[in-house]
Design an enzyme around this catalytic site. Sequence first.
Site, short mmCIF file in Angstrom:
data_model
loop_
_atom_site.label_atom_id
_atom_site.label_comp_id
_atom_site.label_asym_id
_atom_site.label_seq_id
_atom_site.Cartn_x
_atom_site.Cartn_y
_atom_site.Cartn_z
N LYS A 1 0.85 -1.20 0.00
CA LYS A 1 0.00 0.00 0.00
C LYS A 1 0.89 1.25 0.00
O LYS A 1 1.89 1.31 0.72
CB LYS A 1 -0.88 -0.03 1.25
CG LYS A 1 -1.97 1.01 1.31
CD LYS A 1 -2.83 0.77 2.57
CE LYS A 1 -4.01 1.71 2.65
NZ LYS A 1 -4.82 1.45 3.86
N SER B 1 -9.62 0.88 2.87
CA SER B 1 -8.75 1.77 2.14
C SER B 1 -7.62 1.06 1.41
O SER B 1 -7.04 1.62 0.49
CB SER B 1 -8.16 2.83 3.08
OG SER B 1 -7.30 2.22 4.01
N SER C 1 -9.89 -1.69 6.74
CA SER C 1 -9.17 -1.32 5.52
C SER C 1 -8.32 -2.42 4.92
O SER C 1 -7.91 -2.31 3.76
CB SER C 1 -8.32 -0.07 5.78
OG SER C 1 -9.14 1.07 5.81
#
Lengths: 475, 475
Positions: free
Chosen positions: A66, A141, A165
């Site tokens: 990420k 996310s 997330s």
Amino acid sequence: MGAGSLTAVETVTAFLKRAHVGHQLVNFATEFMVPEALAAARELDACFKATGKLVGPLHGIPISVKEHVGFKGRICHSGYTAWIDNVAKEDALILRLLRQAGAVFHVRTNEPQSMMHIDCSNCIYGTTVNPHNRNLTPGGSSGGEGASIGLRCAALGIGTDIGGSVRVPAAFCGAYGLRTTALRNPYKGVLLAGTGQESIRCVISPLANSVRDINLFQQALLDKEPWGEETSLVPLPWKKIEALQPHQITIGVIWDDELIHPHPPVLRALEYAVAKLRRSGIKVVDFAPFDHQEGWEIISALYFPDAAKTQRDLLAQGGEPIAFLTEWAFSVARPEPISVAENWELNVRRDAYRDAYHQIMKDRGVDFILCPAYIGAAATLGSGQYFHYTSIWNILDQPCVTFPTGLKVDPKLDIVDEQYKPRSKADKREYDKYIPERFAGAPIALQIVGKHFQDEEIVAATELVSKIVQASIQS
Amino acid sequence: MGAGSLTAVETVTAFLKRAHVGHQLVNFATEFMVPEALAAARELDACFKATGKLVGPLHGIPISVKEHVGFKGRICHSGYTAWIDNVAKEDALILRLLRQAGAVFHVRTNEPQSMMHIDCSNCIYGTTVNPHNRNLTPGGSSGGEGASIGLRCAALGIGTDIGGSVRVPAAFCGAYGLRTTALRNPYKGVLLAGTGQESIRCVISPLANSVRDINLFQQALLDKEPWGEETSLVPLPWKKIEALQPHQITIGVIWDDELIHPHPPVLRALEYAVAKLRRSGIKVVDFAPFDHQEGWEIISALYFPDAAKTQRDLLAQGGEPIAFLTEWAFSVARPEPISVAENWELNVRRDAYRDAYHQIMKDRGVDFILCPAYIGAAATLGSGQYFHYTSIWNILDQPCVTFPTGLKVDPKLDIVDEQYKPRSKADKREYDKYIPERFAGAPIALQIVGKHFQDEEIVAATELVSKIVQASIQS
């Protein structure tokens, strides 16, 4: 690779190619790191050739990461245009440790504006879409990670989770997503607005395509004893535990959190799973949720205790428009900044709620909880608002995994419930989002939850439960 | 008692008598619990008679308890007159678990107004004095405990420590005081103004007259797995570790924190200890303190982030005069309440400081740090202001023990240093407090410090170090 039948260069090249193709389909990557990944792979191969030994348990394994996990010398913006020129001064600790274990990082992945959407769109890279259906979001996310793992563009992925997330994108994309108990995995070097907020901690943890891979990741990482450098971590090694047997465990099922109704596909998956688990010899009981509204009131006040001023200032500084889901996320905060003393009161409520929930699990003799991962199989782009099926376990700091049931949404089976009666405006808003055809073919996930710090146990339970649920002989 | 040569009733009665006499000498008790303690002892004796077995490792052991640790149905005021009618709804978790291990609680002990003095005086019970010299304070905030253990009015004592509140009274009274790493011992049921403040955590831990007793207390307590009820605790059992040998460890010595000079008795004790430790075969090196000013700036801003409004409101509500040392403690806070976001920044600074200090210990190859427990052997009544020789380890969250060296202040040996040059006004203020005759005969303690979560190791190190230092053949 240990058998010598594959080289690291071959492996990394294959995943790099697949990631490039995948990116064109779903726009999940923020950056490819081709020369670096291939150089690392060549080095691993040379080392293997010279010694006949793997460098570590992750030798040559391509891992996607990420974007807000910092790479030394590279831009790290956490989805904010205001931070578009920010360069990370060092590698995040998790990257350093996994690299020592042989991991290769080949692609960085997308995330939403504000990091608080279960969606994946920002003003820098645009929108990532779901590999199963491009009208759906991959979740968020860690949406880029969901897409990366769902599309097999990486063998493992690294996401972060403060409300779901990691678990939501894993669920939406047909993968496995672990949320560990806080303070187990090394978090140092992650860029997030509001760093230092500790009342509700963000954790960093893996997405994968199997439970075995989740376990491998955790073992390789915690064998490096990250608490020797990041002193806030708890010095708990990753325990090797025996495989669980069906007769050893009791699972409590939360069918509905009594706030927002799950959609028909999720209820079907739960029924399907419960029947198979019972047939396997696992004791399965209904588990009435314990005041998830209290959990929501606490966590929603703790996400943005400064009334999201930190985030709003950053958005203003970047001159970027505020997305609907960003405003939505901010709208859960109290309208005025809370004081430090009010924050203390929330901490006390949080601990009391945690202790009470834990006691209830003990009193009811329940080892694990099986529940929805989200109200539905996924959300359409830009529409996911309710994430308390995952965030409840963040406020409780209980470890959990979302896993694929093997089922997919079938508009013929998963029909809208004509008997449905809304509990509230919010419930109606969420139920109305279920239009069966929109979700046809989307994988249906569930979530399994353990007790505080019993991370190894929840992974072992997922191994047992997911195998039973996914077994091809249907109930 | 296990051998049958003593009964619990005899043991508890003896300590009760001694505690009553001791109280008349030093005013350390807030409440005696004679009927309850004797009833508990009778029950233990009956159980032993019936089964031939001890109830647990603390069978019949009389333990004194700092007043703000709640006993069900009894007043719990934490030193505030405003709370004089507050009745605890349940026993603190630590009491319940120790009772299961056989402990008997016979006396509750005094603490200072605001809990933030290294002294022991409040408007409810008045002033507790030092058992070695009634012109000196027993220290604080667990001053009643220091007196209780120093006078052998209990076999073990329970105090709390957020800046030195267990270690300072142990040091001033000739006892041993442990500060564990945060989140190891069960804290639930302790009454403190500002509960929910987590940036700098108060810990609850034992005072004793031997290292063996400290270890016994910790083992008995953590064997009860308090994390099963208080979920914020870290699930780390108390490890049984091998006794340490001199050649295995390296000790770094902080002679002076470079902020405030220690008094001559403390420097003599350090020199004495270092010589003996070296002779024993322990590697002892000088350890330059790493920016203790940074530690002070962080912790002093975190003690009262609301500018002590919580405490001031309570004092006003009770209509009690504010003591000099209370105003002094509040004066370290920033004058205006800090915001939640400012609190986050301090958390980040705190973690960076912790990580850096830990790295420095590793880089210098130092396992333990030996340092002063306080600038002097003790403070005269109402005068103790500087406690950063202990609070530095609170902000760093490192476990530590204060222990008696066996030396006492001798005005002939411990003369004022004519070469002394003040570093600052504060340094001069503190040095001027050293008037040798005032402290004659006071026991001199030192402090030994370990790494984060290595609580068992610091207790083992104290066992080794204190034995060497106290050995009767002097250097």
